[in-house]
Design an enzyme around this catalytic site. Structure first.
Site, PDB file in Angstrom:
ATOM      1  CG  ASP A 117      -1.822   1.195   1.271  1.00 42.37           C
ATOM      2  OD1 ASP A 117      -2.644   1.337   0.356  1.00 42.37           O
ATOM      3  OD2 ASP A 117      -1.693   2.008   2.198  1.00 42.37           O
ATOM      4  CB  THR A 141       1.376   2.912  -5.562  1.00 39.60           C
ATOM      5  OG1 THR A 141       1.209   2.245  -4.318  1.00 39.60           O
ATOM      6  CG2 THR A 141       2.740   2.580  -6.128  1.00 39.60           C
ATOM      7  CG  ASP A 162      -6.457   0.689  -0.578  1.00 43.57           C
ATOM      8  OD1 ASP A 162      -6.604   1.573   0.273  1.00 43.57           O
ATOM      9  OD2 ASP A 162      -5.343   0.343  -1.007  1.00 43.57           O
TER      10      ASP A 162
END
Length: 543
Positions: free
Chosen positions: A74, A108, A407
């Site tokens: 993550d 990311t 997420d």
């Protein structure tokens, strides 16, 4: 001959004001060198998380100063746990945190894109283009890219019916494809969709995250993870002989302890005989019984208390057939109150029937050979409160599963807010890159160079995906760009799973439109801020 006098600006003590310390007491970088240092720091941070991008991305192991470990891919978690000296690197951490707090996914990708933009700007600076003109070109290109995203975005229709959630499931699966829980991706996608739709207000396009609690317990496997329509509390009944379940529960939630009131002044109590001690004991017992009577008189058949009570009170609760739970934390109390429509009561005198919460079933559940127990409160008066109960082989797996689930829940929430999707595998970035390159060819000013650099930075996402999947990055990108232009389609992306299918629409690889747009806008804003910094003065307090 008299020496010349030198005038100083002085304070009230006669000491001269120091505007900038002498060269021996400061470190200073200016102009192009300062910008090059910023770019180098941004590139270094982006390079760290670049290998975590995509379904074949690698995990990082993070070791804290006291030896605790985290294994995660993550982006926000990796960034927050890195010890960074450079101020620009810390800005990159804040960028990732902003993406995480606003969107919840794409943490990311936003760092990789920002690093690529800074890397492209270095070549432009070497060619003599002013940093402000580069920033202007980036903003212009970002507007073109966002418009291109709007053109290629598709709307997905969904509802709360059983057969109307497949599109949400596909998007949640895409999000979970790169996580440690991918082997149980279908289960976690279903849990994420059900959890969001249970608490969503589709009319207002809003999701209240306060109603979704994610809890976990070591033991079992990821496939044992379940969605509970209610609340799970990591506590058990205070006495082992109390019933294991309570049906038609009327719950009193107390923030006051089961104990005699203490005088609020300094006091001293002298007990000089057995009779006086027995009187004190009788007084305490009578006080406990009065408290229990107040609870039972208001109709409660279960007590949940924020504070503890001693063995005598526990024994009296058992004698009066009043199950109780003690040492329940404040956040759990609030969630139980929301789920059961209860009011939190700070004093026994304030107890009344209308302040009780209601639940169809409160049961104690045991786990494994350790006999760990948890309370499950189900069939609550407010059916919108839900709890995801995560199982896993150890704490590290559970923590990563919680992050993956967060997420996925955020991705589904984003589709409730705006039901547009773009196609993953770098397809959206390639389509935006082609659009920006085309727009740059129509611009006569110097910003065209910055726009082409922006397009090249967008290519960093599909390049990283191809590289992490073991493909040839340059060849893969060149082929996809050529096919998107010649075939006039924007759904072709990197085949990370090597299935032989580059059509992201038929492969059901979706990303929320909100996430991609936010990535581009945040990256552009950060790059503009960094390109405007040309002087760094680091003061050292050396006297």
């Amino acid at each position: 001959m008299a020496e010349p006098q030198v005038a100083y600006a002085q304070d009230e003590h006669g000491r001269p004001f120091i505007v900038v310390r002498e060269q021996g007491k400061k470190t200073r970088a200016q102009g192009i060198q300062a910008l090059k240092n910023h770019i180098s720091a941004a590139k270094s941070v982006a390079q760290i998380v670049r290998t975590s991008l995509g379904p074949r991305g690698l995990d990082k192991i993070l070791v804290s100063p006291d030896g605790d470990i985290q294994v995660t891919n993550d982006g926000a978690t990796i960034m927050q746990n890195m010890e960074l000296e450079s101020q620009i690197a810390r800005l990159m951490v804040q960028l990732s945190s902003s993406q995480d707090s606003e969107i919840g996914d794409g943490t990311t990708g936003v760092v990789v894109l920002a690093g690529a933009l800074m890397e492209q700007s270095e070549a432009l600076i070497d060619r003599g283009i002013h940093p402000i003109r580069i920033a202007d070109g980036y903003e212009r290109a970002c507007g073109v890219a966002v418009k291109a995203l709007e053109k290629v975005a598709d709307r997905v229709e969904f509802g709360q019916g059983a057969g109307e959630q497949e599109e949400l499931m596909k998007t949640a699966r895409t999000c979970l494809g790169s996580k440690i829980v991918s082997k149980a991706g279908d289960l976690f996608a279903r849990i994420a969709v059900d959890a969001v739709l249970s608490v969503a207000d589709l009319a207002r396009r809003d999701v209240d995250f306060e109603l979704i609690k994610v809890d976990g317990k070591s033991g079992g496997s990821l496939e044992d993870t379940a969605l509970v329509k209610g609340v799970v509390v990591d506590k058990d009944f205070s006495h082992p002989q109390m019933p294991r379940e309570v049906r038609d529960a009327r719950i009193a939630i107390l923030t006051c302890p089961f104990e005699p009131p203490r005088p609020k002044t300094k006091h001293k109590l002298d007990i000089s005989s057995v009779e006086e001690y027995k009187k004190l004991q009788e007084y305490e017992k009578q006080t406990f019984e009065n408290m229990i009577k107040r609870v039972k008189d208001c109709g409660a058949n279960l007590v949940i208390c924020q504070w503890g009570f001693d063995d005598e009170a526990n024994h009296l609760l058992l004698q009066h057939d009043l199950p109780a739970v003690r040492w329940v934390g404040g956040p759990e109390l609030e969630l139980i109150a929301i789920a059961t429509n209860a009011r939190i009561v700070p004093r026994f005198e304030d107890l009344s029937p209308e302040k009780l919460g209601r639940a169809g079933l409160v049961r104690e559940v045991g786990f494994g050979t350790t006999r760990d127990k948890m309370l499950v409160i189900e069939e609550c008066a407010n059916p919108r409160a839900v709890t995801v109960f995560v199982r896993g082989s150890n704490k590290m797996i559970i923590d990563e599963a919680k992050r993956a689930l967060h997420d996925a829940i955020c991705v589904v929430r984003n589709l409730v807010r705006d039901n547009r999707v773009v196609y993953g595998g770098g397809a959206a970035e390639i389509a935006a890159s082609i659009a920006v390159t085309k727009a740059a060819d129509e611009i006569a000013t110097i910003e065209q160079y910055a726009m082409r650099a922006f397009a090249a930075a967008l290519d960093a996402i599909p390049l990283a995906l191809a590289e992490n999947s073991g493909l040839s990055p340059i060849e893969t990108l060149a082929e996809l760009k050529s096919r998107q232009i010649t075939e006039g389609t924007s759904v072709l992306g990197v085949d990370c799973m090597l299935t032989g299918n580059s059509d992201m629409r038929s492969a059901h690889v979706f990303d929320p439109y909100l996430s991609k747009r936010q990535q581009m806008e945040l990256s552009t804003q950060l790059c503009r801020a960094i390109l405007k910094i040309d002087d760094v003065i680091e003061q050292h307090n050396v006297e």
